[in-house]
Write an enzyme that holds these catalytic residues in place. Structure first.
Site, PDB file in Angstrom:
ATOM      1  N   ASP A  83      31.466  26.186 -58.954  1.00  0.00           N
ATOM      2  CA  ASP A  83      32.078  25.566 -57.772  1.00  0.00           C
ATOM      3  C   ASP A  83      33.281  24.724 -58.209  1.00  0.00           C
ATOM      4  OD1 ASP A  83      30.026  26.619 -56.266  1.00  0.00           O
ATOM      5  OD2 ASP A  83      28.831  24.772 -56.299  1.00  0.00           O
TER       6      ASP A  83
HETATM    7  N1  URA Z   1      25.045  26.204 -58.937  1.00  0.00           N
HETATM    8  C1  URA Z   1      25.780  25.455 -58.102  1.00  0.00           C
HETATM    9  O1  URA Z   1      25.284  24.938 -57.121  1.00  0.00           O
HETATM   10  N2  URA Z   1      27.087  25.318 -58.373  1.00  0.00           N
HETATM   11  C2  URA Z   1      27.683  25.839 -59.449  1.00  0.00           C
HETATM   12  O2  URA Z   1      28.885  25.642 -59.645  1.00  0.00           O
HETATM   13  C3  URA Z   1      26.904  26.615 -60.315  1.00  0.00           C
HETATM   14  C4  URA Z   1      25.579  26.786 -60.039  1.00  0.00           C
END
Ligand code: URA
Length: 235
Positions: A83
């Protein structure tokens, strides 16, 4: 060569037999980039917060493409996603076959995450995370889960620092999963009542985020490439 049509890193090179590093140097002929080495590239980025894990964004937001050297490695792309606000290890390669194998749902690699969460999960909540929690797109597979109180090594201290100190009732949870559902870690922790405040990924399969500063990248060593290849061979 002696006509001055060849440049290395923008400088005209006229001497026959001049040496270049195919991984580092940009060679152009008549100002067109020339790829010296067709061997695939493998590198890891210590992704900082604030960048999308994509090479191009139609809305012109910041992407990880700004942080890696795409001009030297046409065809480079990230293997999976983090993310925008997640930090940590993001693997890049030009090797489509290896990437596909690494991401194949039937053989997702283990990835570990350090999450700073609101409050402190109880033993029951940790057990639920281990067993699998119900998300709107189904149950999560069993995971490894640990409430991290004191770092067990220097390396772990650095990884804990990446999610900031657990203060004011926050705590740090390590989660090791091998699936790749969207926002999986955030949704798992939210599902047991502990929203994620900061998320960091120190490992991806056999790779560990070492010898690298936030926002920088480095090539994988030949040993790291070999272990990655070994991993996908066992599928
Ligand atoms: N899980 C999440 O919630 N975000 C990420 O960036 C990676 C795994």
């Amino acid at each position: 060569m002696t006509e001055g049509r060849v440049k290395v890193n923008g400088q005209v090179v006229r001497e026959l037999g001049s040496k270049v590093d195919p991984k580092e140097d940009v060679v152009t002929i008549d100002d067109k980039e020339f790829t010296l080495n067709d061997a695939p590239t493998y590198l890891m980025l210590y992704k900082p917060a604030g960048y999308l894990s994509t090479m191009r964004d139609p809305h012109n937001r910041k992407t990880v493409a700004e942080l890696v050297s795409i001009s030297q490695h046409p065809g480079l792309f990230p293997v999976g996603r983090l993310d925008a606000d997640t930090t940590g290890l993001l693997l890049f390669t030009t090797d489509g076959d290896l990437a596909q194998r690494l991401l194949h749902p039937s053989f997702e690699k283990e990835k570990s995450y350090f999450a700073r969460v609101k409050g402190t999960p109880t033993q029951e909540e940790l057990a639920a995370l281990k067993k699998g929690v119900a998300l709107e797109d189904g149950m999560t597979a069993p995971a490894k889960v640990r409430l991290v109180k004191t770092p067990s090594s220097e390396k772990e201290s650095a990884w804990l620092a990446a999610v900031g100190p657990a203060k004011g009732g926050d705590s740090i949870v390590e989660l090791v999963i091998h699936e790749g559902k969207k926002h999986q870690v955030k949704r798992m922790l939210e599902a047991v009542g502990h929203p994620v405040l900061a998320l960091f990924r120190p490992t991806f399969g056999p790779l560990e985020l070492t010898n690298i500063e936030e926002g920088k990248w480095r090539y994988l060593s030949s040993e790291e490439i070999d272990t990655l290849r070994e991993e996908v061979k066992r599928q």
